[in-house]
Design a protein around this motif. Structure first.
Motif, PDB file in Angstrom:
ATOM      1  N   ILE A  30     -17.099 -83.220  27.322  1.00 23.23           N
ATOM      2  CA  ILE A  30     -18.115 -82.478  26.557  1.00 23.23           C
ATOM      3  C   ILE A  30     -17.521 -81.978  25.247  1.00 23.23           C
ATOM      4  O   ILE A  30     -18.158 -82.047  24.186  1.00 23.23           O
ATOM      5  CB  ILE A  30     -18.672 -81.318  27.402  1.00 23.23           C
ATOM      6  CG1 ILE A  30     -19.496 -81.882  28.569  1.00 23.23           C
ATOM      7  CG2 ILE A  30     -19.518 -80.387  26.543  1.00 23.23           C
ATOM      8  CD1 ILE A  30     -19.976 -80.843  29.548  1.00 23.23           C
ATOM      9  N   ILE A  31     -16.277 -81.475  25.289  1.00 17.94           N
ATOM     10  CA  ILE A  31     -15.622 -81.022  24.055  1.00 17.94           C
ATOM     11  C   ILE A  31     -15.480 -82.184  23.068  1.00 17.94           C
ATOM     12  O   ILE A  31     -15.705 -82.030  21.865  1.00 17.94           O
ATOM     13  CB  ILE A  31     -14.242 -80.410  24.376  1.00 17.94           C
ATOM     14  CG1 ILE A  31     -14.410 -79.092  25.140  1.00 17.94           C
ATOM     15  CG2 ILE A  31     -13.446 -80.173  23.098  1.00 17.94           C
ATOM     16  CD1 ILE A  31     -13.104 -78.501  25.638  1.00 17.94           C
ATOM     17  N   ARG A  38     -21.882 -85.634  18.293  1.00 17.30           N
ATOM     18  CA  ARG A  38     -23.046 -86.046  19.083  1.00 17.30           C
ATOM     19  C   ARG A  38     -23.750 -84.847  19.693  1.00 17.30           C
ATOM     20  O   ARG A  38     -24.963 -84.867  19.892  1.00 17.30           O
ATOM     21  CB  ARG A  38     -22.629 -87.010  20.202  1.00 17.30           C
ATOM     22  CG  ARG A  38     -22.340 -88.417  19.746  1.00 17.30           C
ATOM     23  CD  ARG A  38     -22.272 -89.379  20.919  1.00 17.30           C
ATOM     24  NE  ARG A  38     -23.572 -89.553  21.536  1.00 17.30           N
ATOM     25  CZ  ARG A  38     -23.843 -89.356  22.825  1.00 17.30           C
ATOM     26  NH1 ARG A  38     -22.905 -88.952  23.648  1.00 17.30           N
ATOM     27  NH2 ARG A  38     -25.055 -89.564  23.291  1.00 17.30           N
ATOM     28  N   LEU A  39     -22.993 -83.804  19.983  1.00 19.33           N
ATOM     29  CA  LEU A  39     -23.568 -82.560  20.477  1.00 19.33           C
ATOM     30  C   LEU A  39     -23.424 -81.507  19.391  1.00 19.33           C
ATOM     31  O   LEU A  39     -22.317 -81.062  19.089  1.00 19.33           O
ATOM     32  CB  LEU A  39     -22.856 -82.112  21.764  1.00 19.33           C
ATOM     33  CG  LEU A  39     -23.234 -82.864  23.050  1.00 19.33           C
ATOM     34  CD1 LEU A  39     -22.352 -82.410  24.205  1.00 19.33           C
ATOM     35  CD2 LEU A  39     -24.694 -82.659  23.386  1.00 19.33           C
ATOM     36  N   ALA A  71     -16.607 -69.848  29.114  1.00 26.85           N
ATOM     37  CA  ALA A  71     -15.536 -68.860  28.941  1.00 26.85           C
ATOM     38  C   ALA A  71     -14.694 -69.156  27.715  1.00 26.85           C
ATOM     39  O   ALA A  71     -14.215 -68.240  27.032  1.00 26.85           O
ATOM     40  CB  ALA A  71     -14.647 -68.846  30.197  1.00 26.85           C
ATOM     41  N   ALA A  72     -14.530 -70.442  27.393  1.00 26.47           N
ATOM     42  CA  ALA A  72     -13.730 -70.834  26.227  1.00 26.47           C
ATOM     43  C   ALA A  72     -14.518 -70.785  24.922  1.00 26.47           C
ATOM     44  O   ALA A  72     -13.946 -70.975  23.848  1.00 26.47           O
ATOM     45  CB  ALA A  72     -13.168 -72.239  26.438  1.00 26.47           C
ATOM     46  N   GLY A  73     -15.814 -70.546  25.012  1.00 26.54           N
ATOM     47  CA  GLY A  73     -16.626 -70.419  23.807  1.00 26.54           C
ATOM     48  C   GLY A  73     -17.287 -71.696  23.342  1.00 26.54           C
ATOM     49  O   GLY A  73     -17.925 -71.702  22.282  1.00 26.54           O
ATOM     50  N   TRP A  74     -17.160 -72.766  24.096  1.00 29.18           N
ATOM     51  CA  TRP A  74     -17.778 -74.024  23.694  1.00 29.18           C
ATOM     52  C   TRP A  74     -19.264 -74.050  24.031  1.00 29.18           C
ATOM     53  O   TRP A  74     -20.058 -74.663  23.308  1.00 29.18           O
ATOM     54  CB  TRP A  74     -17.082 -75.207  24.375  1.00 29.18           C
ATOM     55  CG  TRP A  74     -15.689 -75.441  23.895  1.00 29.18           C
ATOM     56  CD1 TRP A  74     -14.532 -75.067  24.524  1.00 29.18           C
ATOM     57  CD2 TRP A  74     -15.287 -76.090  22.688  1.00 29.18           C
ATOM     58  NE1 TRP A  74     -13.438 -75.439  23.781  1.00 29.18           N
ATOM     59  CE2 TRP A  74     -13.874 -76.076  22.647  1.00 29.18           C
ATOM     60  CE3 TRP A  74     -15.981 -76.683  21.642  1.00 29.18           C
ATOM     61  CZ2 TRP A  74     -13.159 -76.623  21.597  1.00 29.18           C
ATOM     62  CZ3 TRP A  74     -15.269 -77.238  20.590  1.00 29.18           C
ATOM     63  CH2 TRP A  74     -13.865 -77.201  20.580  1.00 29.18           C
ATOM     64  N   LEU A  75     -19.643 -73.444  25.133  1.00 33.77           N
ATOM     65  CA  LEU A  75     -21.029 -73.426  25.561  1.00 33.77           C
ATOM     66  C   LEU A  75     -21.495 -71.990  25.710  1.00 33.77           C
ATOM     67  O   LEU A  75     -20.693 -71.052  25.745  1.00 33.77           O
ATOM     68  CB  LEU A  75     -21.203 -74.161  26.907  1.00 33.77           C
ATOM     69  CG  LEU A  75     -20.742 -75.616  26.996  1.00 33.77           C
ATOM     70  CD1 LEU A  75     -21.025 -76.158  28.397  1.00 33.77           C
ATOM     71  CD2 LEU A  75     -21.414 -76.471  25.941  1.00 33.77           C
ATOM     72  N   GLU A  76     -22.807 -71.836  25.790  1.00 29.42           N
ATOM     73  CA  GLU A  76     -23.388 -70.532  26.081  1.00 29.42           C
ATOM     74  C   GLU A  76     -24.605 -70.743  26.962  1.00 29.42           C
ATOM     75  O   GLU A  76     -25.310 -71.757  26.854  1.00 29.42           O
ATOM     76  CB  GLU A  76     -23.762 -69.792  24.794  1.00 29.42           C
ATOM     77  CG  GLU A  76     -24.686 -70.551  23.866  1.00 29.42           C
ATOM     78  CD  GLU A  76     -24.821 -69.869  22.513  1.00 29.42           C
ATOM     79  OE1 GLU A  76     -23.981 -68.996  22.195  1.00 29.42           O
ATOM     80  OE2 GLU A  76     -25.761 -70.209  21.769  1.00 29.42           O
TER      81      GLU A  76
END
Length: 489
Positions: A30-31, A38-39, A71-76
């Protein structure tokens, strides 16, 4: 704000036998998708159940991956809405080097004559119409009527590359009744504006190495179009009577010309009209030496002198004329309806090339414009616009005399939508344009119209798109800036 987008198509590689844990493979994948673009920030991710089923893993594995990325800030996570790419992403400290393309290509660099952002400016353009006068309501109603026809579905398929027959018939009739030309629907090709018509003409007519004579000063986009076609250009001077055909004759005696490009009705940029004796001499030279005349008649309707001038293409002996014009100056620049007419075999070949470049035009717009030509709406608009522009031409003349006086030399043009104003002192028009822009006035540097690059010490000031108040204010600011420049010398 969270973006609700289409479900993301999952292409994450997951190896159940790899030494890296599956949830970590999902997170890393995902990252990578985010880094590749793409995302995008705010993009919706599939629900944990959907992604688990897609990857063939346990739902808890996906939940674990999502939780780690959050937690790492990539998603919410948004309550009851789902999981999304974070609006503000973590700093990408170790981005992989971007892959560079290794193939070669032809670079295209062209200069536009029209400023793209004119907010708050008084714009003296190259001679554009006032779009505030355009018959937008009539055009919108015609467009709607076309869509309401019972057979409207037929227009949603492919049409002829040469353009809608109805419009070609209407244009051929107009050229016959208003411009004295003998043409028919089969020798008219519709294009998206006159620039496309010129490009197709150049590509159909010119072969690499051919010599093309052009006016100087002249129309830069035309020069660039001929360069793209592989032409060698030879410049011919323009004076107060138009193209200097005696100079052209000297050129014809020493080398083979493939074409001569001219704007005889209202020469660009000087706005002079080619006189009758030179028109006849140009046609005679064309027939004697066998070169084509590319006649760009970009604003035919607006000729204010008592004696109207017909196109070169209307002359009975004009066998080699390719005639280009459009409705953009008459209606509005956004109405991309141009056309080209000439010998039948040439137009047939040009139409085939047009089909390669652009399969067809806008059949709905073409039908709507044809309707307005048939019911007289275009003609009525032309008469209204003619009177408005004639008044503005007179006012422009008065404002130039009042505010610029002995600083400039100019003649009231017989027609067209711009004045050619010569400075009585040397002026770098690029520097002048930069200073005027800071005062809220936009003018075009004219060094670009000089084929040799020599200063022209002149400005082309389009007046038609400005009302009387805007015209006077713009000329007043121009005068003040020129006075400041003069006092510094």
């Amino acid at each position: 704000m969270v973006q609700m987008l289409r479900p993301w198509k999952t292409i994450l590689p997951v190896d159940l036998h790899h030494q890296v844990a599956v949830y970590q493979q999902i997170a890393d994948g995902i990252i990578a998708e985010i880094k590749k673009g793409r995302l995008q920030p705010g993009a919706a991710l599939p629900g944990s159940r959907i992604l688990a089923a897609d990857l063939g893993v346990n739902r808890k594995t996906v939940v674990l991956a999502y939780e780690g990325l959050i937690a790492a800030g990539w998603l919410e996570a948004a309550d009851k809405k789902g999981t999304f790419v974070a609006a503000e992403l973590p700093s990408l400290k170790k981005q992989p080097a971007k892959t560079r393309s290794s193939f070669e290509f032809n670079e295209t660099a062209v200069s536009t004559l029209h400023p793209s952002n004119t907010g708050g400016l008084i714009v003296f353009n190259d001679g554009l119409p006032d779009v505030r006068l355009a018959p937008l309501d009539e055009l919108a109603k015609a467009y709607k009527r076309i869509f309401q026809q019972k057979a409207r579905w037929r227009m949603l398929g492919y049409g002829p590359a040469q353009g809608e027959e109805r419009l070609r018939i209407a244009i051929a009739a107009m050229l016959s009744s208003k411009r004295g030309m003998n043409t028919g629907k089969d020798t008219v090709c519709i294009t998206r504006g006159s620039q496309m018509a010129l490009y197709l003409t150049a590509q159909t007519l010119i072969r690499p190495g051919d010599h093309v004579a052009i006016e100087s000063p002249g129309y830069l986009p035309a020069w660039q179009t001929f360069v793209q076609a592989g032409a060698h250009m030879i410049h011919v001077p323009v004076d107060e009577k138009g193209l200097m055909v005696d100079e052209l004759e000297h050129i014809c005696r020493s080398r083979k010309l493939k074409a001569v490009y001219v704007t005889p009705h209202h020469q660009f940029p000087t706005a002079v009209s080619m006189k009758a004796e030179r028109r006849l001499k140009l046609i005679e030279l064309s027939n004697r030496y066998g070169f084509a005349i590319i006649e760009d008649d970009y604003d035919h309707e607006f000729h204010f002198d008592a004696k109207s001038l017909l196109p070169l293409a209307s002359h009975e002996h004009a066998a080699n004329v390719i005639y280009i014009s459009s409705l953009s100056k008459l209606v509005a620049p956004a109405v991309r309806i141009g056309y080209v007419t000439g010998p039948a075999a040439f137009i047939s070949s040009l139409a085939q090339l047009r089909g390669l470049v652009d399969r067809q035009g806008d059949p709905i717009m073409e039908q709507a414009i044809a309707e307005l030509m048939e019911n007289g709406a275009i003609s009525r608009h032309a008469k209204r616009a003619f009177q408005v522009y004639k008044e503005r031409r007179e006012a422009m003349n008065d404002y130039l005399l009042l505010h610029l006086g002995k600083q400039v030399t100019f003649s009231k043009p017989e027609g067209g939508l711009a004045y050619w104003v010569k400075m009585n002192r040397p002026v770098n028009t690029a520097e002048l344009a930069a200073r005027l822009a800071k005062k809220g006035v936009s003018v075009m540097p004219t060094e670009r119209f000089s084929f040799t690059g020599e200063p022209l010490n002149a400005l082309r000031l389009g007046y038609a798109s400005l009302n009387l108040q805007e015209l006077e204010e713009g000329i007043r600011i121009l005068s003040a800036e020129m006075a400041i420049s003069r006092s510094k010398k």
